[in-house]
Design a protein around this motif. Structure first.
Motif, mmCIF file in Angstrom:
data_model
loop_
_atom_site.group_PDB
_atom_site.id
_atom_site.type_symbol
_atom_site.label_atom_id
_atom_site.label_comp_id
_atom_site.label_asym_id
_atom_site.label_seq_id
_atom_site.Cartn_x
_atom_site.Cartn_y
_atom_site.Cartn_z
ATOM 1 N N LYS A 188 -9.346 -10.595 5.345
ATOM 2 C CA LYS A 188 -10.056 -9.504 4.675
ATOM 3 C C LYS A 188 -11.518 -9.898 4.508
ATOM 4 O O LYS A 188 -11.875 -11.076 4.538
ATOM 5 C CB LYS A 188 -9.411 -9.191 3.323
ATOM 6 C CG LYS A 188 -8.054 -8.529 3.453
ATOM 7 C CD LYS A 188 -7.530 -8.100 2.105
ATOM 8 C CE LYS A 188 -6.179 -7.447 2.220
ATOM 9 N NZ LYS A 188 -5.636 -7.086 0.894
ATOM 10 N N VAL A 217 -4.950 -3.260 6.429
ATOM 11 C CA VAL A 217 -4.144 -4.485 6.511
ATOM 12 C C VAL A 217 -2.670 -4.161 6.295
ATOM 13 O O VAL A 217 -1.806 -4.625 7.054
ATOM 14 C CB VAL A 217 -4.641 -5.541 5.497
ATOM 15 C CG1 VAL A 217 -3.665 -6.702 5.377
ATOM 16 C CG2 VAL A 217 -6.028 -6.046 5.891
ATOM 17 N N PRO A 238 -11.520 -5.528 7.743
ATOM 18 C CA PRO A 238 -10.555 -6.612 7.969
ATOM 19 C C PRO A 238 -10.433 -6.897 9.466
ATOM 20 O O PRO A 238 -10.532 -5.990 10.298
ATOM 21 C CB PRO A 238 -9.256 -6.029 7.417
ATOM 22 C CG PRO A 238 -9.376 -4.557 7.678
ATOM 23 C CD PRO A 238 -10.848 -4.241 7.528
ATOM 24 N N GLU A 248 -9.732 -0.880 3.283
ATOM 25 C CA GLU A 248 -9.447 -2.174 3.892
ATOM 26 C C GLU A 248 -7.995 -2.587 3.622
ATOM 27 O O GLU A 248 -7.280 -3.013 4.533
ATOM 28 C CB GLU A 248 -10.403 -3.236 3.359
ATOM 29 C CG GLU A 248 -10.140 -4.618 3.917
ATOM 30 C CD GLU A 248 -11.056 -5.680 3.346
ATOM 31 O OE1 GLU A 248 -11.592 -6.455 4.139
ATOM 32 O OE2 GLU A 248 -11.225 -5.724 2.106
#
Length: 190
Positions: A164, A40, A178, A36
């Motif tokens: 998130k 991002v 996310p 994740e």
């Protein structure tokens, strides 16, 4: 009879092997969080980003504005497209919102990021929450991420928000995905 028994043992052995392999393919929660973070970070690498500052006074506004890290932990990043003029949301105020959201894992994999939401269709209807109210499922189902920007910007604003999983929809927290949201906030009655 012996043939049937051997066939059953073979099926059981194959089932156990398949179950073992599928378990070994799954990732731990810590590994999912790392993926994740990578998703991002990959998206933000293509953007201008301003790190966390406890006092946000002058947001740059527009489609070329930077993303601001708006929480200390780095779970929320906001780009202000349009700053509203409807005043700050009050505690327990009804807030309507329009949104599209895009899974950032698709961005990292180079796939098309198709949105889902109620921005361009009435299929999903009006969506709302009560600002800061954590007792109503209708408010908490969306997670705390989409409410947080309204502590910094007025109603009537339009933003892009990276959320998130920990701050996302409560029903989806365990998926550790996310999302990039395109949000517009509208005031409801207090």
């Amino acid at each position: 009879m012996k043939h049937i028994r051997n066939l059953l043992y073979g099926i059981i052995a194959l089932s156990c092997l398949a179950a073992t392999q599928s378990c070994s393919d799954s990732k731990s929660y810590a590994e999912l969080l790392e993926v994740e973070n990578q998703s991002v970070n990959r998206y933000l690498a293509d953007q201008r980003v301003i790190g966390y500052q406890p006092d946000f006074k002058d947001f740059k506004v527009g489609p070329d504005a930077p993303y601001y890290q708006i929480d200390e932990e780095g779970n929320l990043f906001m780009q202000v497209i349009k700053l509203g003029t409807d005043g700050m949301a009050e505690d327990n105020q009804l807030v309507y919102f329009r949104f599209d959201r895009y899974n950032l894992s698709n961005y990292v994999q180079g796939e098309e990021m198709t949105g889902e939401g109620n921005s361009n269709t009435i299929e999903y209807g009006d969506q709302s929450f009560r600002m800061g109210n954590t007792t109503l499922e209708s408010s908490t189902q969306w997670g705390s991420g989409i409410q947080f920007p309204l502590t910094l910007i007025p109603l009537g604003s339009e933003i892009k928000l990276i959320v998130k999983s920990q701050y996302g929809w409560t029903a989806e927290i365990s998926y550790v995905q996310p999302f990039l949201y395109h949000l517009r906030y509208y005031p409801g009655k207090i």
